[in-house]
Design a protein around this motif. Structure first.
Motif, PDB file in Angstrom:
ATOM      1  N   ASN A 131       0.822  -1.205  -0.038  1.00 50.87           N
ATOM      2  CA  ASN A 131       0.300  -0.071   0.213  1.00 50.87           C
ATOM      3  C   ASN A 131       0.764   1.315   0.108  1.00 50.87           C
ATOM      4  OD1 ASN A 131      -2.937   0.777   0.379  1.00 50.87           O
ATOM      5  ND2 ASN A 131      -1.892   1.990   1.773  1.00 50.87           N
ATOM      6  N   ASP A 132       1.829   1.390   0.975  1.00 54.06           N
ATOM      7  CA  ASP A 132       2.565   2.455   0.945  1.00 54.06           C
ATOM      8  C   ASP A 132       3.792   2.589   0.040  1.00 54.06           C
ATOM      9  OD1 ASP A 132       0.787   2.324   3.248  1.00 54.06           O
ATOM     10  OD2 ASP A 132       2.034   3.675   4.272  1.00 54.06           O
ATOM     11  N   LEU A 133       4.255   1.477  -0.187  1.00 57.60           N
ATOM     12  CA  LEU A 133       5.407   1.552  -0.828  1.00 57.60           C
ATOM     13  C   LEU A 133       5.035   1.262  -2.536  1.00 57.60           C
ATOM     14  CD1 LEU A 133       7.346   1.843   1.253  1.00 57.60           C
ATOM     15  CD2 LEU A 133       8.779  -0.072   0.435  1.00 57.60           C
ATOM     16  N   GLY A 134       4.163   0.823  -2.532  1.00 54.96           N
ATOM     17  CA  GLY A 134       3.604   0.488  -3.960  1.00 54.96           C
ATOM     18  C   GLY A 134       4.234  -0.819  -4.624  1.00 54.96           C
ATOM     19  N   LEU A 135       5.026  -1.543  -4.036  1.00 55.71           N
ATOM     20  CA  LEU A 135       5.550  -2.731  -4.429  1.00 55.71           C
ATOM     21  C   LEU A 135       4.712  -3.776  -5.119  1.00 55.71           C
ATOM     22  CD1 LEU A 135       8.403  -3.561  -1.941  1.00 55.71           C
ATOM     23  CD2 LEU A 135       8.674  -1.960  -3.818  1.00 55.71           C
ATOM     24  N   ASN A 136       5.260  -4.585  -6.075  1.00 51.35           N
ATOM     25  CA  ASN A 136       4.200  -5.535  -6.655  1.00 51.35           C
ATOM     26  C   ASN A 136       4.355  -6.960  -5.936  1.00 51.35           C
ATOM     27  OD1 ASN A 136       6.370  -7.367  -7.595  1.00 51.35           O
ATOM     28  ND2 ASN A 136       6.606  -6.111  -9.275  1.00 51.35           N
ATOM     29  N   LEU A 137       3.275  -7.541  -5.999  1.00 53.31           N
ATOM     30  CA  LEU A 137       3.082  -8.888  -4.928  1.00 53.31           C
ATOM     31  C   LEU A 137       4.104  -9.659  -5.061  1.00 53.31           C
ATOM     32  CD1 LEU A 137      -0.878  -9.125  -5.856  1.00 53.31           C
ATOM     33  CD2 LEU A 137       0.102  -8.556  -3.778  1.00 53.31           C
TER      34      LEU A 137
END
Ligand code: ADP
Ligand code: MG
Length: 468
Positions: free
Chosen positions: A417-423
């Motif tokens: 959510n906060d870093l926007g990293l992918n799953l």
């Protein structure tokens, strides 16, 4: 994107307006919204010729203050933006003799228009104490503020009847003040109510102290109690050892509330966490609808960056906007600051906004402070572990106990959510897990947060306080 300053058409009202918006934006990074509101609300960049910029305001007193306190800063920004060696002149705008329609607010007698401590408590709220550029139209809606936005809109449809009071809380720079003004501006337009008063609670405090001191409690009460809608900002400052001011506020609140007048209150924390706030005020504040604005997630940060940049005539491609979103902290005020700085650097150095130039700009020594090096997976893991007393090997391991699973899922949620990293990447970082596990974990936390499940909400809030 305007590549060079000369592309501003200094004869065009639209461009002058845009330049002035940029100047105000820069000022807002240095000064609080209430200062900008008080001194700059009715200012305009009227004209720029070869060497002079003319700025208009509404009263001799404002002119005086602008000259004394802000001339230098304004001049610096204007020179930077226009690349012209401009002198600044302030002028009092000629006002139409009569307002076009009947006054929505009390008119201030001219001899009273100089705010000074001992008379401000007797002066009704000025007609223009709303910041007109804070509207619903330019408020970007995301998961972090969707409920607050919807509640604010509902209040404008049925003032006094939808949610009363509406209590909005959240960290600094999250858009609370923006929403308060948006409500006010919308109500002014729809004419559903007449007298609307926006004020930071400090104004109430100062006015009250002066009212007592100069024996002016009657006009003080008139000023605050004879309104159809109160928009009260930064109510957390009412906390502390201010017994009689709290009591006065309580009566003001009750008077309006009992007449079904709309009250909207903003705060940086929920009422129960405001120190030394009397129980009866806590109960009143919590008696309507309480909504939280949380820090914007990656997608919302991205949308805000794109909107703000394009408002400034800066077109960013997705890759570049994503890079900035990764660098920016969670405060929308800081995000705006970052965009403004990027834009002025690009202008000054005559560069285009490519990913390369922006990466360079943000990596230089004078990189904006807002670039949060702290927003990294390592830092998130560290904060989660500190919060829960867990270790990295527990987070990455296979343990199924709730004491481990909850922190692990919170880490998943924050990384996504906060870093926007992918799953997939999050899966790799947390012990080589499958992307569906990450999705499941982060969505679980998201649901718990929506339902305001206590320990989880508090833990996430504490971690975010440290993170940003
Ligand atoms: P707060 O009162 O919560 O500290 P502000 O309302 O002063 O925050 O917001 C800081 C700045 O960020 C303002 O310039 C505001 O316009 C902008 N801002 C905040 N939230 C949003 C949003 N959702 N969309 C667009 N601009 C926003
Ligand atoms: Mg605010």
């Amino acid at each position: 994107m305007r590549n060079s300053q000369t592309e501003y058409d200094l004869r065009s009202q639209r461009d002058l307006k845009q330049i002035w918006q940029s100047v105000l934006g820069q000022l807002e990074l240095k000064h609080s919204a209430s200062i900008i509101n008080t001194w700059f609300n009715n200012t305009k960049l009227e004209q720029i010729d070869q060497e002079t910029a003319i700025i208009t305001c509404r009263s001799p007193y404002t002119k005086d203050i602008l000259q004394k306190r802000y001339q230098q800063t304004i001049s610096d920004y204007l020179i930077k933006l226009t690349q012209k060696d401009l002198k600044i002149k302030f002028k009092i705008e000629e006002q139409p003799t009569k307002p076009a329609k009947g006054p929505l607010f009390d008119q201030i007698p001219s001899h009273n228009s100089h705010p000074s401590n001992n008379i401000s408590s007797t002066t009704p709220f000025p007609q223009h104490n709303l910041i007109t550029r804070y509207s619903f139209n330019n408020f970007v809606v995301g998961n972090c503020n969707r409920v607050a936005h919807a509640a604010a809109l509902a209040v404008t449809q049925q003032p006094g009847n939808a949610y009363n009071p509406l209590f909005i809380y959240g960290g600094s720079g999250m858009g609370k003040t923006h929403l308060l003004h948006a409500i006010g501006n919308h109500l002014v337009e729809s004419k559903l109510v007449e007298k609307i008063a926006y004020f930071p609670v400090e104004t109430f405090l100062n006015d009250f102290v002066n009212a007592i001191r100069f024996n002016k409690t009657v006009p003080f009460r008139k000023k605050y109690r004879e309104n159809d809608c109160l928009l009260v900002d930064d109510i957390q400052f009412l906390g502390g050892d201010k017994v009689s001011t709290q009591e006065e506020f309580f009566h003001t609140f009750n008077k309006l509330y009992s007449q079904t007048k709309q009250i909207v209150i903003c705060s940086d924390r929920p009422p129960s966490e405001i120190k030394q706030l009397t129980t009866r005020l806590v109960t009143r504040f919590a008696g309507g609808l309480m909504v939280e604005i949380t820090p914007p997630d990656f997608e919302t940060r991205l949308a805000i960056i794109q909107t703000k940049a394009s408002d400034l005539g800066l077109e960013l491609n997705t890759e570049t906007a994503e890079f900035i979103a990764q660098c920016a902290g969670s405060s929308i005020r800081e995000i705006e600051g970052l965009i403004l700085k990027i834009r002025s650097e690009l202008l000054v150095q005559d560069l285009s906004p490519t990913l390369g130039t922006i990466k360079n700009l943000l990596n230089q020594n004078h990189a904006p402070e807002q670039v949060k090096k702290r927003l990294t997976p390592e830092h998130i893991f560290q904060l989660v572990n500190e919060q829960f007393g867990t270790t990295m090997s527990q987070l990455c391991g296979r343990g199924r106990k709730a004491e481990i699973v909850v922190p692990r899922q919170i880490a998943m949620y924050l990384l996504r959510n906060d870093l926007g990293l992918n799953l997939e990447l999050i899966g790799e970082l947390i012990g080589g897990r499958d992307h569906t596990t990450i999705m499941h974990g982060s969505e679980k936390i998201s649901r718990l947060l929506q339902k305001k499940t206590r320990p989880v909400t508090e833990a996430v809030r504490t971690i975010r306080h440290q993170l940003y």
